[in-house]
Design a protein around this motif. Structure first.
Motif, short mmCIF file in Angstrom:
data_model
loop_
_atom_site.label_atom_id
_atom_site.label_comp_id
_atom_site.label_asym_id
_atom_site.label_seq_id
_atom_site.Cartn_x
_atom_site.Cartn_y
_atom_site.Cartn_z
N GLY A 69 -26.48 12.44 45.57
CA GLY A 69 -25.25 11.69 45.80
C GLY A 69 -24.14 12.15 44.88
N VAL A 70 -22.92 11.85 45.25
CA VAL A 70 -21.74 12.19 44.45
C VAL A 70 -21.09 10.89 44.01
CG1 VAL A 70 -19.52 13.36 44.42
CG2 VAL A 70 -21.41 14.33 45.75
N ARG A 71 -20.92 10.74 42.72
CA ARG A 71 -20.38 9.50 42.16
C ARG A 71 -19.24 9.79 41.19
NH1 ARG A 71 -25.65 9.24 43.05
NH2 ARG A 71 -26.11 10.45 41.18
N ILE A 72 -18.30 8.87 41.12
CA ILE A 72 -17.22 8.94 40.13
C ILE A 72 -17.64 8.12 38.92
CG2 ILE A 72 -14.82 8.40 39.61
CD1 ILE A 72 -14.92 10.55 41.63
N ARG A 73 -17.81 8.78 37.80
CA ARG A 73 -18.19 8.07 36.57
C ARG A 73 -16.99 7.36 35.95
NH1 ARG A 73 -21.33 11.31 31.82
NH2 ARG A 73 -22.92 11.42 33.48
N SER A 74 -15.84 8.05 35.92
CA SER A 74 -14.64 7.45 35.33
C SER A 74 -13.42 8.26 35.73
CB SER A 74 -14.75 7.40 33.80
OG SER A 74 -14.76 8.72 33.25
N ILE A 75 -12.27 7.59 35.66
CA ILE A 75 -10.97 8.25 35.85
C ILE A 75 -10.07 7.83 34.70
CG2 ILE A 75 -8.98 8.60 37.36
CD1 ILE A 75 -10.72 7.77 39.71
N GLN A 76 -9.47 8.82 34.05
CA GLN A 76 -8.55 8.54 32.95
C GLN A 76 -7.15 9.01 33.33
OE1 GLN A 76 -10.01 10.17 29.20
NE2 GLN A 76 -12.11 10.10 29.98
N GLY A 77 -6.14 8.27 32.87
CA GLY A 77 -4.76 8.72 33.02
C GLY A 77 -4.11 8.38 34.35
N ASP A 78 -4.76 7.55 35.17
CA ASP A 78 -4.19 7.23 36.49
C ASP A 78 -3.64 5.81 36.56
OD1 ASP A 78 -6.68 5.96 36.36
OD2 ASP A 78 -6.88 5.98 38.55
N GLY A 109 -5.21 3.19 36.85
CA GLY A 109 -5.98 2.42 37.82
C GLY A 109 -5.55 2.61 39.26
N ARG A 110 -4.79 3.66 39.56
CA ARG A 110 -4.24 3.84 40.91
C ARG A 110 -5.18 4.59 41.85
NH1 ARG A 110 1.66 6.30 40.06
NH2 ARG A 110 1.60 6.26 42.36
N LEU A 111 -6.13 5.33 41.31
CA LEU A 111 -6.98 6.17 42.17
C LEU A 111 -8.30 5.47 42.47
CD1 LEU A 111 -6.39 9.68 40.55
CD2 LEU A 111 -5.30 8.69 42.58
N PRO A 112 -8.84 5.68 43.66
CA PRO A 112 -10.08 4.99 44.05
C PRO A 112 -11.32 5.56 43.37
CG PRO A 112 -9.39 6.48 45.80
CD PRO A 112 -8.30 6.48 44.77
N LEU A 113 -12.23 4.69 42.99
CA LEU A 113 -13.52 5.11 42.45
C LEU A 113 -14.55 5.31 43.56
CD1 LEU A 113 -13.64 2.71 39.37
CD2 LEU A 113 -13.57 5.20 39.26
N ASN A 142 -11.94 9.04 47.13
CA ASN A 142 -11.33 9.88 46.11
C ASN A 142 -11.40 11.34 46.56
OD1 ASN A 142 -11.47 11.64 43.55
ND2 ASN A 142 -10.77 9.68 42.76
N THR A 143 -10.30 12.07 46.48
CA THR A 143 -10.27 13.43 47.02
C THR A 143 -11.25 14.36 46.32
OG1 THR A 143 -8.46 14.09 45.55
CG2 THR A 143 -7.85 13.20 47.68
N VAL A 144 -11.45 14.18 45.02
CA VAL A 144 -12.34 15.07 44.27
C VAL A 144 -13.78 14.90 44.77
CG1 VAL A 144 -13.20 15.73 42.00
CG2 VAL A 144 -10.84 14.94 42.25
N LYS A 195 -6.68 12.82 34.34
CA LYS A 195 -5.35 13.13 34.85
C LYS A 195 -4.40 13.41 33.69
CE LYS A 195 -4.20 12.81 38.56
NZ LYS A 195 -4.18 13.85 39.63
N HIS A 196 -3.87 14.62 33.66
CA HIS A 196 -2.86 14.96 32.65
C HIS A 196 -1.48 15.08 33.28
CE1 HIS A 196 -5.78 15.60 29.49
NE2 HIS A 196 -6.44 16.46 30.23
N MET A 197 -1.41 14.79 34.56
CA MET A 197 -0.12 14.91 35.24
C MET A 197 0.15 13.65 36.04
SD MET A 197 -1.30 17.80 37.97
CE MET A 197 0.28 17.88 38.77
N PRO A 198 1.41 13.31 36.20
CA PRO A 198 1.76 12.07 36.89
C PRO A 198 1.47 12.13 38.37
CG PRO A 198 3.74 13.32 36.30
CD PRO A 198 2.60 14.00 35.65
N ILE A 199 0.99 11.00 38.92
CA ILE A 199 0.73 10.89 40.35
C ILE A 199 2.06 10.70 41.08
CG2 ILE A 199 -0.40 9.46 42.10
CD1 ILE A 199 -2.45 8.70 39.92
N GLY A 200 2.20 11.36 42.23
CA GLY A 200 3.42 11.24 43.00
C GLY A 200 4.60 11.92 42.35
#
Length: 326
Positions: free
Chosen positions: A57-66, A68-72, A77-79, A104-109
């Protein structure tokens, strides 16, 4: 037959347990080449850390720098969704699993290919974990599907330069045909991101379905002139050609102070100035790094005076694309 052969060649005992990859931001359209031209920059960009697990399976462990805007949800999630597609394509989705950390080191949108940088980093990471069974050319369609998931339109003007590095031309989509263009040595980009909201979907809806023939002819000439200028390293021709008569007049309405910023950039010696992707980021193309720095600093100060927060970056064209980092 070929796919089965590659699957049989995979040695799961030699797959690495973890990897970390950086993929760069991109400037899509390159001002006059709507949906067909783009180039990568050194900064900003996104990172993906990927860990092999025994549980499929493919799982998202965490997202930083978003913020809270990106889906887990790994299917949204595109990734993770694109990694899952690649594993299914190879027929090995049940052999092992992966967990993903997205940084995420770059701004969304921002108009800098935020979703494409993340997707490219993820696909480059899983392909390397597997021992590179797919070439970059074979990875590209998976990257395009990530863009379709992110914004509803499967275009390649962000993902192609993020994946291949340099400047890329999307000659066609049926079939997908990408050409790497030469990068003149002294070409720099000064990028400014005004912190205003211009969603990609909204920006695309403003574009006219039909254009005047005379405007189309002008744009075709500019695109051809730009490509010729890149091959000849002719900066005067590049400057004359990087003009957008089709998209910029409409999208500029959504970007505060656009024409004021453009005038500043041109007065300071930019070869050209325009919108990065769907905006709100803007880009000054220059022949000198110091000019790009002057432009971004002056524009940022102007936006501050107008009470508009901004970020700015100066970079040569990134010719490497994604890279493995420690």
């Amino acid at each position: 037959m070929e796919l089965q052969k590659r699957k049989n060649q995979l040695d799961f005992s030699k797959i690495e347990n973890e990897i970390r990859v950086f993929a760069p931001a991109t400037v899509a359209n390159m001002i006059c080449g709507f949906d067909i031209l783009g180039f990568a920059v050194d900064a900003p960009g996104d990172e993906v850390a990927m860990y092999r697990t025994t549980e499929p399976g493919v799982r998202i462990r965490s997202i930083q720098g978003d913020d809270g805007r990106l889906p887990l949800d790994p299917d949204k999630n595109t990734v993770s969704a694109c990694v899952k597609m690649l594993l299914q394509h190879l027929g090995i989705e049940n052999e092992f699993g992966v967990e993903i950390e997205l940084i995420k080191h770059m701004p969304i949108g921002s108009g800098l290919g935020s979703s494409s940088a993340s997707t490219v980093a993820g696909l480059f990471a899983i392909n390397n974990l597997l021992g590179n069974p797919l070439s970059k050319e074979e990875l590209l369609p998976f990257c395009v599907e990530g863009e379709r998931l992110a914004c509803g339109h499967g275009h390649a003007d962000n993902v192609a330069p993020a994946l291949f590095g340099g400047i890329t031309l999307i000659r066609g989509y049926e079939p997908l045909d990408v050409i790497k263009l030469p990068v003149p040595n002294d070409l720099y980009a000064g990028v400014v991101f005004p912190k205003v909201d211009v969603p990609t979907r909204d920006a695309r809806q403003l574009i006219k379905g039909k254009v005047a023939l005379k405007d189309a002819v002008t744009q075709w000439g500019n695109i051809a002139g730009l490509i010729a200028g890149l091959y000849e390293s002719d900066y005067d021709l590049i400057s004359r050609s990087m003009k957008d008569v089709l998209i910029e007049p409409t999208r500029a309405i959504l970007i505060p102070e656009f024409y004021e910023m453009k005038q500043m950039a041109m007065d300071l010696g930019a070869l050209s100035f325009g919108i990065s992707g769907s905006g709100p980021s803007v880009v000054a193309i220059t022949k000198d790094e110091s000019i790009a720095k002057q432009i971004t600093e002056k524009i940022s100060a102007h936006l501050t005076a107008k009470e508009i927060e901004s970020l700015h970056y100066v970079s040569a064209v990134n010719t490497v694309g994604p890279k493995i980092i420690n």
